[in-house]
Enzyme design. Structure first.
Site, PDB file in Angstrom:
ATOM      1  N   LYS A  75       0.826  -1.215   0.000  1.00 36.23           N
ATOM      2  CA  LYS A  75       0.000   0.000   0.000  1.00 36.23           C
ATOM      3  C   LYS A  75       0.852   1.254   0.000  1.00 36.23           C
ATOM      4  CE  LYS A  75      -3.900   0.185  -0.025  1.00 36.23           C
ATOM      5  NZ  LYS A  75      -4.702   0.164  -1.282  1.00 36.23           N
ATOM      6  N   SER A 134      -8.241  -7.463  -9.212  1.00 36.77           N
ATOM      7  CA  SER A 134      -9.593  -7.532  -9.775  1.00 36.77           C
ATOM      8  C   SER A 134     -10.035  -8.983  -9.921  1.00 36.77           C
ATOM      9  CB  SER A 134      -9.658  -6.839 -11.142  1.00 36.77           C
ATOM     10  OG  SER A 134      -9.572  -5.448 -10.987  1.00 36.77           O
ATOM     11  N   VAL A 179     -13.149  -8.042 -13.245  1.00 34.91           N
ATOM     12  CA  VAL A 179     -14.017  -8.386 -12.107  1.00 34.91           C
ATOM     13  C   VAL A 179     -15.219  -9.182 -12.596  1.00 34.91           C
ATOM     14  CG1 VAL A 179     -15.661  -7.372 -10.447  1.00 34.91           C
ATOM     15  CG2 VAL A 179     -13.323  -6.488 -10.571  1.00 34.91           C
ATOM     16  N   SER A 220     -25.749  -2.605 -22.153  1.00 32.34           N
ATOM     17  CA  SER A 220     -25.989  -1.725 -21.007  1.00 32.34           C
ATOM     18  C   SER A 220     -26.844  -0.522 -21.377  1.00 32.34           C
ATOM     19  CB  SER A 220     -24.643  -1.246 -20.447  1.00 32.34           C
ATOM     20  OG  SER A 220     -24.856  -0.445 -19.313  1.00 32.34           O
ATOM     21  N   LEU A 240     -15.982  -0.094 -14.794  1.00 39.82           N
ATOM     22  CA  LEU A 240     -14.875   0.866 -14.652  1.00 39.82           C
ATOM     23  C   LEU A 240     -14.790   1.750 -15.887  1.00 39.82           C
ATOM     24  CD1 LEU A 240     -12.281   1.879 -13.164  1.00 39.82           C
ATOM     25  CD2 LEU A 240     -11.005   0.183 -14.461  1.00 39.82           C
ATOM     26  N   ASP A 270     -14.518   1.271  -4.944  1.00 45.72           N
ATOM     27  CA  ASP A 270     -13.266   2.036  -4.806  1.00 45.72           C
ATOM     28  C   ASP A 270     -13.190   3.185  -5.806  1.00 45.72           C
ATOM     29  OD1 ASP A 270     -12.965   0.319  -6.968  1.00 45.72           O
ATOM     30  OD2 ASP A 270     -10.840  -0.025  -6.604  1.00 45.72           O
TER      31      ASP A 270
HETATM   32  N1  NAD Z   1     -13.491  -3.298  -4.014  1.00 42.47           N
HETATM   33  C1  NAD Z   1     -12.331  -3.878  -4.264  1.00 42.47           C
HETATM   34  O1  NAD Z   1     -11.679  -4.416  -3.363  1.00 42.47           O
HETATM   35  C2  NAD Z   1     -11.791  -3.921  -5.657  1.00 42.47           C
HETATM   36  C3  NAD Z   1     -10.756  -4.794  -5.996  1.00 42.47           C
HETATM   37  C4  NAD Z   1     -10.332  -4.838  -7.333  1.00 42.47           C
HETATM   38  C5  NAD Z   1     -10.937  -3.998  -8.290  1.00 42.47           C
HETATM   39  N2  NAD Z   1     -11.929  -3.154  -7.898  1.00 42.47           N
HETATM   40  C6  NAD Z   1     -12.631  -2.248  -8.847  1.00 42.47           C
HETATM   41  O2  NAD Z   1     -13.542  -2.979  -9.662  1.00 42.47           O
HETATM   42  C7  NAD Z   1     -13.850  -2.184 -10.801  1.00 42.47           C
HETATM   43  C8  NAD Z   1     -13.779  -3.026 -12.065  1.00 42.47           C
HETATM   44  O3  NAD Z   1     -12.418  -3.377 -12.307  1.00 42.47           O
HETATM   45  P1  NAD Z   1     -11.980  -4.251 -13.579  1.00 42.47           P
HETATM   46  O4  NAD Z   1     -10.534  -4.562 -13.382  1.00 42.47           O
HETATM   47  O5  NAD Z   1     -12.949  -5.342 -13.816  1.00 42.47           O
HETATM   48  O6  NAD Z   1     -12.136  -3.161 -14.740  1.00 42.47           O
HETATM   49  P2  NAD Z   1     -12.178  -3.489 -16.307  1.00 42.47           P
HETATM   50  O7  NAD Z   1     -11.724  -2.242 -16.988  1.00 42.47           O
HETATM   51  O8  NAD Z   1     -11.493  -4.763 -16.607  1.00 42.47           O
HETATM   52  O9  NAD Z   1     -13.745  -3.712 -16.593  1.00 42.47           O
HETATM   53  C9  NAD Z   1     -14.703  -2.697 -16.519  1.00 42.47           C
HETATM   54  C10 NAD Z   1     -15.841  -3.029 -17.454  1.00 42.47           C
HETATM   55  O10 NAD Z   1     -16.872  -2.067 -17.231  1.00 42.47           O
HETATM   56  C11 NAD Z   1     -17.500  -1.874 -18.491  1.00 42.47           C
HETATM   57  N3  NAD Z   1     -18.309  -0.661 -18.488  1.00 42.47           N
HETATM   58  C12 NAD Z   1     -17.905   0.639 -18.551  1.00 42.47           C
HETATM   59  N4  NAD Z   1     -18.984   1.446 -18.556  1.00 42.47           N
HETATM   60  C13 NAD Z   1     -20.086   0.649 -18.492  1.00 42.47           C
HETATM   61  C14 NAD Z   1     -21.475   0.883 -18.470  1.00 42.47           C
HETATM   62  N5  NAD Z   1     -21.996   2.137 -18.529  1.00 42.47           N
HETATM   63  N6  NAD Z   1     -22.311  -0.183 -18.391  1.00 42.47           N
HETATM   64  C15 NAD Z   1     -21.824  -1.440 -18.320  1.00 42.47           C
HETATM   65  N7  NAD Z   1     -20.514  -1.728 -18.358  1.00 42.47           N
HETATM   66  C16 NAD Z   1     -19.653  -0.695 -18.441  1.00 42.47           C
HETATM   67  C17 NAD Z   1     -16.320  -1.824 -19.463  1.00 42.47           C
HETATM   68  O11 NAD Z   1     -16.741  -2.007 -20.801  1.00 42.47           O
HETATM   69  C18 NAD Z   1     -15.464  -2.963 -18.931  1.00 42.47           C
HETATM   70  O12 NAD Z   1     -15.760  -4.184 -19.583  1.00 42.47           O
HETATM   71  C19 NAD Z   1     -12.820  -1.025 -10.751  1.00 42.47           C
HETATM   72  O13 NAD Z   1     -13.432   0.110 -10.192  1.00 42.47           O
HETATM   73  C20 NAD Z   1     -11.749  -1.545  -9.839  1.00 42.47           C
HETATM   74  O14 NAD Z   1     -10.993  -0.503  -9.225  1.00 42.47           O
HETATM   75  C21 NAD Z   1     -12.349  -3.101  -6.605  1.00 42.47           C
END
Ligand code: NAD
Length: 370
Positions: A75, A134, A179, A220, A240, A270
Site C-alpha cells: 500500500k 480484480s 471483475v 448496457s 470501470l 473504490d
Molecule cells: N473493491 C475492491 O476491493 C476492488 C478490488 C479490485 C478492483 N476493484 C474495482 O472494480 C472495478 C472493475 O475493475 P476491472 O478490473 O474489472 O475493470 P475493467 O476495466 O477490466 O472492466 C470494466 C468493465 O466495465 C464496463 N463498463 C464501462 N462502462 C459501463 C457501463 N456504462 N455499463 C456497463 N458496463 C460498463 C467496461 O466495458 C469494462 O468491460 C474497478 O473500479 C476496480 O478498481 C475493486
C-alpha cells in the site's frame, strides 16, 4: 542491490510485498533481501520461511527502510512511514497519488523514485499490476454474495445453485471486464443463472465466445439494468471507466424495486460505486441494508484473503522487482517503457500527468529526466 520488505502498517492491510519464493530468486540473483519481523505473518508467510529462503529478518521498520536501496511493499505509505523517505530511495508499491497531496509532496521533497504499481503498463497497454486484485475481488464477490444470501446474514435465504426441482439464484453482473468475468466464472461454476451487462458489445461477443449459451448477456442501458435488477437475487457491480468515478447505473429507485433480501456487492466502490445506494464499508463492518436489500461495499476486498492476494499480486509484481534490482532503477526505466510509465516521482520531479493534473502541479515526462 539491497531490497527492503517492510510490514504493512495501513489499517486492515494484510498483504506483503515479496514472498519467500521471491526472496529466493532475488538472493540467487545475488541481491540481499531484508524482511521486517512478522511482515508476512497475516498472509500466512512466517519469518522462518523467509529466513529459509535467504532473507535477513530485521527487527524494525526504521532499519528495513533505512538499509535498503529499494523498498517493495503493497500500500501507499501512511504518515508514520514518511520519516523513512530519503534521497535516492526507490519505492515500488501501490501509490494512488492523485488524491494524496501530502504523500506526493513528501516523495518530491525527499527525491524518492516512486514507481506505482497502478500505472505500470505491459506491452498490450493494460495495467498488469491491477489485474490480479480484480481477479481476486471478482471471484470473491460471488463467494461473499452467496454467504449474504443466507438468512442469518440478512439475505433472502436462497442457495446460489438451487437443487434438483428448485431453481438457482439469479446473479446479475454489471461490467464484463476482469471483475465481471471472474464473477461470472464462479457464479456459473456454482450453478447460478447468470446475466452480464456491458456497454462494450465487442466485450459481450468475447464473453459469449468464452461462456457460450450458459451466460446471458445484455447491452448496457437503464431499461435493461432496471429489468434485470428486479429479477436479481445477487447483483454485482464491476464497472470501470478508467480514471473517472464509476457511473451510477443502478439508481435508488431500481434498488427499491429489487427483491427483499437480495444482495448487492458493489466491487466498483473504490471508484465511488456504480450503485446509487452504495457507500464504502470496511472489513470490520462490511454490510448494511437499504430498502431491504443487503449492501456489501468493501473497498479493499482482497485483504480478506491475504494469502491468495499476496501470491497473486507478487506473481505479477515480481518480474518488475527482479528487473529493477538487476539493472538499477534508472537503467530499468530507460530499458522498459512499462516501468517508465510506472514512475510517478523522480529526483524531486512529478512525472505522471494525471497526478499533476489532479493536484495542479507542474510535471515532466520521465523520458526527459533519465
Ligand atoms: N473493491 C475492491 O476491493 C476492488 C478490488 C479490485 C478492483 N476493484 C474495482 O472494480 C472495478 C472493475 O475493475 P476491472 O478490473 O474489472 O475493470 P475493467 O476495466 O477490466 O472492466 C470494466 C468493465 O466495465 C464496463 N463498463 C464501462 N462502462 C459501463 C457501463 N456504462 N455499463 C456497463 N458496463 C460498463 C467496461 O466495458 C469494462 O468491460 C474497478 O473500479 C476496480 O478498481 C475493486
Amino acid at each position: 542491490m539491497i531490497i527492503g520488505v517492510p510490514k504493512e502498517v495501513k489499517d486492515h492491510e494484510t498483504r506483503v510485498g515479496i514472498t519467500p519464493a521471491g526472496v529466493k530468486a532475488l538472493v540467487e540473483a545475488g541481491h540481499k533481501v531484508l524482511v521486517e519481523h512478522k511482515a508476512g505473518e497475516l498472509s500466512a508467510l512466517p519469518d522462518d520461511e523467509y529466513q529459509n529462503a535467504g532473507a535477513e529478518i530485521v527487527g524494525s521498520a526504521h532499519d528495513t527502510w533505512g538499509l535498503a536501496d529499494m523498498v517493495v511493499k503493497v500500500k501507499e505509505p501512511v504518515e508514520k512511514e514518511y520519516q523513512h523517505f530519503r534521497d535516492g530511495l526507490v519505492l515500488f508499491t501501490y501509490l494512488h497519488l492523485a488524491p494524496l497531496n501530502d504523500l506526493t509532496e513528501k516523495l518530491l521533497a525527499k527525491k524518492v523514485t516512486g514507481i506505482a504499481y497502478e500505472t505500470v503498463r505491459d506491452r498490450a497497454g493494460t495495467l498488469p499490476l491491477l489485474t490480479p486484485m480484480s481477479e481476486v475481488a471478482g471471484r470473491m464477490s460471488v463467494q461473499v454474495g452467496a454467504a449474504y444470501l443466507e438468512t442469518e446474514k440478512g439475505g433472502r435465504g436462497v442457495l446460489l445453485g438451487g437443487v434438483p426441482g428448485v431453481p438457482p439464484a439469479n446473479v446479475l453482473i454489471i461490467g464484463g471486464g476482469i471483475v465481471g468475468t471472474n464473477a461470472a466464472k464462479v457464479a456459473l461454476g456454482m450453478g447460478a443463472k447468470v446475466t452480464l451487462i456491458d456497454l462494450n458489445l465487442n466485450r459481450l461477443r468475447e464473453l459469449d465466445d468464452i461462456f457460450g449459451s450458459s451466460l446471458h448477456t445484455l447491452a448496457s442501458n437503464s431499461y435493461n439494468i432496471a429489468r434485470a435488477a428486479q429479477e436479481a437475487d445477487l447483483l454485482i457491480g464491476g464497472v470501470l471507466i478508467p480514471g473517472a468515478a464509476a457511473p451510477k447505473l443502478v439508481t435508488k429507485e431500481m434498488v427499491a424495486k429489487m427483491k427483499k433480501g437480495a444482495v448487492i456487492v458493489d466491487v466498483a466502490i473504490d471508484q465511488g460505486g456504480c450503485i446509487e445506494t452504495a457507500k464504502p464499508t470496511t472489513h470490520s463492518n462490511p454490510s448494511y441494508e437499504v430498502y431491504g436489500v443487503v449492501h456489501y461495499c468493501v473497498t479493499n476486498m482482497p485483504a480478506a484473503v491475504p494469502h491468495t492476494s499476496t501470491l497473486a499480486l507478487t506473481n505479477a509484481t515480481f518480474p518488475y522487482v527482479l528487473k529493477l534490482a538487476k539493472l538499477g532503477a534508472e537503467a530499468a526505466i530507460k530499458d522498459d517503457k512499462g516501468i517508465a510509465e510506472g514512475v510517478n516521482t523522480f529526483n524531486g520531479t512529478l512525472t505522471y500527468a494525471a497526478v499533476a493534473q489532479s493536484q495542479k502541479k507542474p510535471w515532466k515526462p520521465i523520458a526527459e529526466l533519465v
